[in-house]
Scaffold this motif. Structure first.
Motif, mmCIF file in Angstrom:
data_model
loop_
_atom_site.group_PDB
_atom_site.id
_atom_site.type_symbol
_atom_site.label_atom_id
_atom_site.label_comp_id
_atom_site.label_asym_id
_atom_site.label_seq_id
_atom_site.Cartn_x
_atom_site.Cartn_y
_atom_site.Cartn_z
ATOM 1 N N MET A 1 0.100 2.466 -13.065
ATOM 2 C CA MET A 1 0.686 1.665 -12.631
ATOM 3 C C MET A 1 1.116 1.672 -10.647
ATOM 4 S SD MET A 1 3.358 -1.583 -13.268
ATOM 5 C CE MET A 1 3.561 -2.902 -11.906
ATOM 6 N N ALA A 2 0.514 1.723 -9.182
ATOM 7 C CA ALA A 2 1.506 2.056 -8.782
ATOM 8 C C ALA A 2 2.954 2.044 -8.413
ATOM 9 C CB ALA A 2 0.450 1.115 -7.288
ATOM 10 N N ILE A 3 3.549 2.277 -7.808
ATOM 11 C CA ILE A 3 5.233 2.134 -8.004
ATOM 12 C C ILE A 3 5.217 1.924 -6.649
ATOM 13 C CG2 ILE A 3 5.030 5.243 -8.421
ATOM 14 C CD1 ILE A 3 6.209 5.422 -5.600
ATOM 15 N N THR A 4 6.798 1.144 -6.812
ATOM 16 C CA THR A 4 7.132 0.287 -5.186
ATOM 17 C C THR A 4 7.639 1.213 -4.483
ATOM 18 O OG1 THR A 4 9.620 0.146 -6.174
ATOM 19 C CG2 THR A 4 7.411 -1.730 -6.720
ATOM 20 N N ALA A 5 8.321 0.319 -3.432
ATOM 21 C CA ALA A 5 8.587 0.739 -1.964
ATOM 22 C C ALA A 5 10.368 1.570 -2.774
ATOM 23 C CB ALA A 5 9.115 0.230 -0.772
ATOM 24 N N LYS A 6 10.734 0.413 -3.146
ATOM 25 C CA LYS A 6 11.929 0.791 -3.923
ATOM 26 C C LYS A 6 12.384 2.296 -4.879
ATOM 27 C CE LYS A 6 16.469 -0.463 -5.930
ATOM 28 N NZ LYS A 6 16.505 0.711 -6.981
ATOM 29 N N GLU A 7 11.221 2.328 -5.445
ATOM 30 C CA GLU A 7 11.368 3.371 -6.759
ATOM 31 C C GLU A 7 10.626 4.282 -5.399
ATOM 32 O OE1 GLU A 7 9.377 1.284 -10.445
ATOM 33 O OE2 GLU A 7 7.807 1.539 -9.085
ATOM 34 N N LEU A 8 9.329 4.674 -4.517
ATOM 35 C CA LEU A 8 9.381 5.411 -3.763
ATOM 36 C C LEU A 8 10.448 6.248 -2.711
ATOM 37 C CD1 LEU A 8 7.027 7.685 -1.829
ATOM 38 C CD2 LEU A 8 6.562 5.277 -0.181
ATOM 39 N N LYS A 34 9.350 12.810 7.129
ATOM 40 C CA LYS A 34 7.921 11.753 6.839
ATOM 41 C C LYS A 34 7.238 12.103 6.112
ATOM 42 C CE LYS A 34 5.068 10.265 10.265
ATOM 43 N NZ LYS A 34 4.774 10.043 11.885
ATOM 44 N N GLU A 35 6.600 13.295 6.265
ATOM 45 C CA GLU A 35 5.599 14.390 5.641
ATOM 46 C C GLU A 35 5.536 14.269 4.294
ATOM 47 O OE1 GLU A 35 3.423 19.201 5.187
ATOM 48 O OE2 GLU A 35 5.105 18.455 6.822
ATOM 49 N N LEU A 36 7.171 13.821 3.636
ATOM 50 C CA LEU A 36 7.044 14.443 2.105
ATOM 51 C C LEU A 36 7.107 12.878 1.632
ATOM 52 C CD1 LEU A 36 8.481 15.231 -0.495
ATOM 53 C CD2 LEU A 36 10.365 14.509 0.477
ATOM 54 N N ILE A 37 7.368 11.917 1.956
ATOM 55 C CA ILE A 37 7.142 10.372 2.353
ATOM 56 C C ILE A 37 5.908 10.138 1.554
ATOM 57 C CG2 ILE A 37 7.388 8.025 2.531
ATOM 58 C CD1 ILE A 37 10.364 9.130 4.003
ATOM 59 N N GLN A 38 5.050 10.751 2.950
ATOM 60 C CA GLN A 38 3.475 10.276 3.368
ATOM 61 C C GLN A 38 2.937 10.974 1.504
ATOM 62 O OE1 GLN A 38 2.263 11.940 7.193
ATOM 63 N NE2 GLN A 38 2.712 9.678 7.909
ATOM 64 N N ALA A 39 3.142 12.455 1.344
ATOM 65 C CA ALA A 39 2.806 13.028 0.276
ATOM 66 C C ALA A 39 2.345 12.174 -1.466
ATOM 67 C CB ALA A 39 2.995 14.831 0.530
ATOM 68 N N ARG A 40 3.712 12.162 -1.188
ATOM 69 C CA ARG A 40 4.585 10.937 -2.649
ATOM 70 C C ARG A 40 4.056 10.029 -2.741
ATOM 71 N NH1 ARG A 40 5.566 15.658 -3.789
ATOM 72 N NH2 ARG A 40 7.902 16.455 -4.115
ATOM 73 N N ALA A 41 3.784 9.062 -1.490
ATOM 74 C CA ALA A 41 3.067 7.839 -1.511
ATOM 75 C C ALA A 41 1.729 8.214 -2.005
ATOM 76 C CB ALA A 41 2.945 7.117 -0.286
ATOM 77 N N LYS A 42 1.094 9.120 -1.539
ATOM 78 C CA LYS A 42 -0.175 9.487 -1.914
ATOM 79 C C LYS A 42 -0.090 9.778 -3.048
ATOM 80 C CE LYS A 42 -4.628 12.132 -0.146
ATOM 81 N NZ LYS A 42 -4.515 12.990 0.895
ATOM 82 N N GLU A 43 0.480 10.515 -3.717
ATOM 83 C CA GLU A 43 0.343 11.322 -4.955
ATOM 84 C C GLU A 43 0.638 10.200 -5.652
ATOM 85 O OE1 GLU A 43 2.690 14.394 -7.493
ATOM 86 O OE2 GLU A 43 3.572 13.815 -5.726
ATOM 87 N N TYR A 44 1.588 8.980 -6.010
ATOM 88 C CA TYR A 44 2.281 7.945 -6.382
ATOM 89 C C TYR A 44 1.211 7.237 -6.692
ATOM 90 C CZ TYR A 44 5.230 11.471 -9.010
ATOM 91 O OH TYR A 44 5.626 12.104 -9.620
ATOM 92 N N GLY A 45 0.120 6.217 -5.789
ATOM 93 C CA GLY A 45 -0.925 5.595 -4.975
ATOM 94 C C GLY A 45 0.080 4.678 -5.256
ATOM 95 N N TYR A 46 1.364 4.787 -3.606
ATOM 96 C CA TYR A 46 1.902 3.187 -3.448
ATOM 97 C C TYR A 46 0.686 2.935 -2.286
ATOM 98 C CZ TYR A 46 4.864 1.061 -0.034
ATOM 99 O OH TYR A 46 5.531 -0.355 0.837
ATOM 100 N N ARG A 47 1.060 1.547 -2.962
ATOM 101 C CA ARG A 47 0.263 0.816 -1.674
ATOM 102 C C ARG A 47 1.802 -0.472 -1.578
ATOM 103 N NH1 ARG A 47 -4.033 -2.077 -4.603
ATOM 104 N NH2 ARG A 47 -4.639 -3.340 -2.933
ATOM 105 N N PRO A 48 1.537 -1.466 0.048
ATOM 106 C CA PRO A 48 2.531 -2.060 0.596
ATOM 107 C C PRO A 48 2.378 -3.472 0.172
ATOM 108 C CG PRO A 48 1.258 -1.110 2.565
ATOM 109 C CD PRO A 48 0.747 -0.864 1.131
ATOM 110 N N ASP A 49 3.320 -4.227 -0.390
ATOM 111 C CA ASP A 49 3.141 -5.266 -0.638
ATOM 112 C C ASP A 49 3.618 -6.652 0.206
ATOM 113 O OD1 ASP A 49 3.309 -7.933 -2.313
ATOM 114 O OD2 ASP A 49 5.007 -8.326 -3.289
ATOM 115 N N LEU A 50 1.811 -6.332 0.637
ATOM 116 C CA LEU A 50 1.796 -7.697 2.126
ATOM 117 C C LEU A 50 2.153 -8.956 2.022
ATOM 118 C CD1 LEU A 50 -1.970 -6.779 3.037
ATOM 119 C CD2 LEU A 50 -0.244 -5.016 4.257
ATOM 120 N N LEU A 51 1.645 -9.271 0.338
ATOM 121 C CA LEU A 51 2.487 -10.701 0.576
ATOM 122 C C LEU A 51 4.214 -10.545 0.382
ATOM 123 C CD1 LEU A 51 1.823 -13.491 -0.501
ATOM 124 C CD2 LEU A 51 1.618 -12.610 -2.908
#
Length: 334
Positions: A1-8, A34-51
């Motif tokens: 399960m992808a992580i949330t923005a808060k968890e990231l 910025k590089e750290l956040i983008q790397a962790r987002a990719k590693e843990y499959g973060y996807r923004p909640d558009l809804l």
């Protein structure tokens, strides 16, 4: 399960705003963070909640597009360009087809509004002030493209009449004594024929001017039929000894005529001249190369998206018009 923005954010030891800045490339942020956040987002499959984001901002991140069909390459190219431009702005596209059905078009527009799209691009089969009032009643930003509905509705198109007039003059300067304009039915239809009427008016104006100032004996004719226009074109060719050219209101009509003529052993550019309109991409695979007017479909689509987003952001008036120029493309059929 992808992580949330808060968890990231917790994982990186930053605020949710910093996460937003890093992933949307906006605002000031330390490059290493910025590089750290983008790397962790990719590693843990973060996807923004558009809804969720849409609920906060009152947006759905969808625009609707209503056109005739996708069989005509002009519309296919238009839709591709609109989709590309929308994605650059973080938007998705909901495409519907009205198939020249006036009531279906209205239903589709109402359905798109019910789904709360943020804006709509429309190539309409309807026209007139009453329909303009209907569009305004939808209370959704709408940009019309190609067929003009009425004054007071945002509109993006090309110099249809000017282009047709210049193409007709080019044909006549090449020494043709008989010129035939080919287009869909214009008189016995209740649909919006603005585009083809503009092209026919340009043709008519050029021929009349030519007869007054150059050669009064030039013969002109309009073929305006749904299905048998290729046969009619062939009949007009063989019944005259005059050097004959056909000016078609769309490349698809020109290609149909060339195909029919070839079956009768008549070659474009040798036995007759022919010019199309639109410059659709499949002409790259047709021999001989069709002379045509390049209709800048991608730039028109880009301008339509640009204008729609200006309307959505409250940065444009509700009656803004954008008209682009177009030009003749050389070929081997004239």
């Amino acid at each position: 399960m992808a992580i949330t923005a808060k968890e990231l954010a917790d994982m990186c030891g930053v605020s949710r705003m910093t996460v937003h800045r890093a992933l949307t490339d906006t605002g000031r942020i330390n490059p290493q963070t910025k590089e750290l956040i983008q790397a962790r987002a990719k590693e843990y499959g973060y996807r923004p909640d558009l809804l969720a984001r849409g609920l906060v901002k009152g947006q759905t991140f969808y625009i609707g597009v209503v056109v005739l069909d996708v069989n005509n390459r002009y519309f296919s190219q238009m839709l591709s360009a609109i989709g590309t431009e929308a994605r650059k702005r973080g938007y998705f596209v909901n495409i519907t087809l009205h198939e020249e059905n006036k009531e279906m078009e209205k239903e589709q527009l109402e359905r798109l509004v019910d789904y709360h799209v943020d804006g709509i691009i429309l190539s309409s089969v309807n026209q007139g002030k009453e329909y303009r009032d209907f569009l305004r009643s939808l209370d959704t930003p709408i940009v019309t493209i190609g067929n003009k509905i009425a004054d007071g509705i945002p509109f993006v198109s090309i110099e249809e009449k000017k282009a047709a007039r210049e193409a007709t003059e080019t044909i006549l300067r090449n020494g043709y004594e008989k010129i035939v304009f080919v287009c869909p039915p214009l008189e016995q239809t209740e649909g919006n024929t603005y585009v083809h009427r503009q092209r026919m008016e340009g043709f008519t104006e050029a021929v009349e001017q030519w007869k007054r100032t150059e050669k009064p004996d030039v013969e002109s004719l309009v073929i305006s039929e749904k299905t048998s226009y290729a046969k009619r074109a062939y009949e007009e060719l063989i019944k005259t000894k005059k050097r004959t050219a056909f000016f078609c209101a769309g490349d698809i009509f020109a290609l149909d005529i060339m195909k029919y003529m070839a079956e009768k052993w008549k070659k474009a550019g040798a036995d007759y001249g022919i010019v199309g309109f639109d410059g659709i991409d499949i002409l790259d695979y047709v021999t001989p190369r069709l002379c045509t007017i390049y209709n800048p479909v991608e730039p028109v689509a880009k301008e339509a998206v640009k204008l729609l987003f200006k309307l959505m952001n409250g940065e444009a008036a509700g009656d803004e018009t954008v008209i682009l120029d177009c030009e003749m493309m050389a070929g081997d059929t004239l």
